[in-house]
Enzyme design. Structure first.
Site, mmCIF file in Angstrom:
data_model
loop_
_atom_site.group_PDB
_atom_site.id
_atom_site.type_symbol
_atom_site.label_atom_id
_atom_site.label_comp_id
_atom_site.label_asym_id
_atom_site.label_seq_id
_atom_site.Cartn_x
_atom_site.Cartn_y
_atom_site.Cartn_z
ATOM 1 N N ASP A 39 36.691 81.850 64.988
ATOM 2 C CA ASP A 39 37.428 82.968 64.404
ATOM 3 C C ASP A 39 36.628 83.563 63.247
ATOM 4 O O ASP A 39 35.590 83.021 62.855
ATOM 5 C CB ASP A 39 38.831 82.533 63.946
ATOM 6 C CG ASP A 39 38.815 81.284 63.054
ATOM 7 O OD1 ASP A 39 37.718 80.834 62.654
ATOM 8 O OD2 ASP A 39 39.891 80.753 62.771
ATOM 9 N N ASN A 87 50.390 75.939 58.457
ATOM 10 C CA ASN A 87 51.521 76.550 59.167
ATOM 11 C C ASN A 87 51.446 76.303 60.677
ATOM 12 O O ASN A 87 52.217 76.875 61.436
ATOM 13 C CB ASN A 87 51.569 78.059 58.886
ATOM 14 C CG ASN A 87 50.342 78.804 59.421
ATOM 15 O OD1 ASN A 87 49.400 78.184 59.929
ATOM 16 N ND2 ASN A 87 50.359 80.120 59.312
ATOM 17 N N HIS A 101 48.790 76.966 62.659
ATOM 18 C CA HIS A 101 47.888 77.833 63.427
ATOM 19 C C HIS A 101 46.667 77.056 63.921
ATOM 20 O O HIS A 101 46.274 76.045 63.347
ATOM 21 C CB HIS A 101 47.493 79.089 62.643
ATOM 22 C CG HIS A 101 46.522 78.891 61.538
ATOM 23 N ND1 HIS A 101 46.402 79.774 60.492
ATOM 24 C CD2 HIS A 101 45.596 77.922 61.282
ATOM 25 C CE1 HIS A 101 45.456 79.360 59.672
ATOM 26 N NE2 HIS A 101 44.952 78.238 60.127
ATOM 27 N N GLU A 122 48.430 82.610 64.712
ATOM 28 C CA GLU A 122 49.491 82.312 63.763
ATOM 29 C C GLU A 122 50.803 81.980 64.482
ATOM 30 O O GLU A 122 50.943 82.257 65.683
ATOM 31 C CB GLU A 122 49.697 83.536 62.853
ATOM 32 C CG GLU A 122 48.449 83.947 62.065
ATOM 33 C CD GLU A 122 48.166 83.062 60.851
ATOM 34 O OE1 GLU A 122 48.459 81.849 60.898
ATOM 35 O OE2 GLU A 122 47.637 83.585 59.860
HETATM 36 P P1 PGA Z 1 41.135 73.919 56.629
HETATM 37 O O1 PGA Z 1 41.755 75.022 57.565
HETATM 38 O O2 PGA Z 1 40.241 73.114 57.496
HETATM 39 O O3 PGA Z 1 40.389 74.669 55.583
HETATM 40 O O4 PGA Z 1 42.280 73.120 56.096
HETATM 41 C C1 PGA Z 1 42.220 74.631 58.810
HETATM 42 C C2 PGA Z 1 42.735 75.830 59.553
HETATM 43 O O5 PGA Z 1 43.234 76.761 58.920
HETATM 44 O O6 PGA Z 1 42.645 75.827 60.777
#
Ligand code: PGA
Length: 242
Positions: free
Chosen positions: A66, A134, A136, A141
């Site tokens: 992404d 959350n 995702h 999302e």
């Molecule tokens: P993070 O993000 O590894 O920085 O906790 C994970 C994500 O948002 O998929």
């Protein structure tokens, strides 16, 4: 989905060993890789393995999972900057082996569609994803269904807040581009990686709650070769005997 739990200080090495094994079996492995805080210790372990000649990315292909929009090229909050810093600068992947989404394209939707075609034509062997607080995966999302494809997305307030931890020098992010659940589910293998107690509540929802768009990571449970590779902190709320 298989759930495997490792001691906190063994987690990164365990994920790396498995990854080294996959690259050893298939040196032209096609991967989709995440960025952010979670993969950093795993990437450090992979870089160390490359340095001592235990593994090579020379024949491999990496698709970035992404990308955030509206940030300057090189901003520390961009996924390509993070991947470069945390992994690519330290491994032997040739520049032609890296595939990126382009949030600065004149036509972001057309770029996303072209990226989707590239991913599907290449065929992902191994997809590694983290999980957002959350639920995702990538920037899919809550509310994202299984038929979602590579596209531009509006970020949730939780994702916007979490993005600040990447020390971005740019403006607050509001949107991004991401592979969809459809492309991720076509991968031969999917590893959901997570570490730390701060991920334990969402992991309980994703792995033990209902499967559905409310927690997009839960959709990966429908994949026959998906595994959650967790450290003990991240797994601390799971009912592992169930
Ligand atoms: P993070 O993000 O590894 O920085 O906790 C994970 C994500 O948002 O998929």
């Amino acid at each position: 989905m298989r759930v495997e739990v490792f001691a906190d200080d063994e987690w990164a090495g365990a994920v790396a060993r498995r990854w080294i094994d996959r690259l050893g079996t298939k040196p032209d492995l096609v991967m989709c890789l995440p960025t952010g805080n979670t993969p950093r210790p795993v990437y450090a372990a992979m870089a160390a393995a490359v340095e001592v000649g235990e593994v090579s990315f020379a024949g491999a292909t990496i698709f970035i999972l992404d990308e955030f929009g509206g940030l300057d090229v090189g901003d520390p909050g961009r996924c390509d900057t993070m991947l470069q810093r945390d992994l690519l600068d330290k491994i032997d992947l040739p520049p032609t082996g890296l595939m990126k989404l382009d949030p600065d394209a004149m036509d972001v939707d057309a770029d996303a569609a072209a990226y989707r075609r590239l991913v599907n034509e290449a065929g992902l062997d191994l997809t590694i994803v983290g999980i957002g607080g959350n639920g995702h995966v990538g920037l899919n999302e809550p509310g994202t269904g299984p038929n979602s494809t590579t596209r531009r997305v509006v970020l949730s307030p939780a994702t916007i807040a979490a993005h600040h931890s990447y020390n971005t020098a740019g403006p607050t992010v509001e949107w991004g581009v991401t592979l969809g659940i459809d492309e991720l589910m076509r991968s031969t293998e999917i590893w959901l990686i997570a570490n730390g107690r701060h991920k334990s509540t969402i992991l309980r929802d994703a792995l033990e709650g209902p499967i559905g768009p409310g927690v997009p990571a839960s959709l990966l449970r429908n994949h026959s070769r998906s595994a959650a590779l967790l450290d003990a902190g991240a797994a601390s709320l799971l009912d592992l005997d169930a």
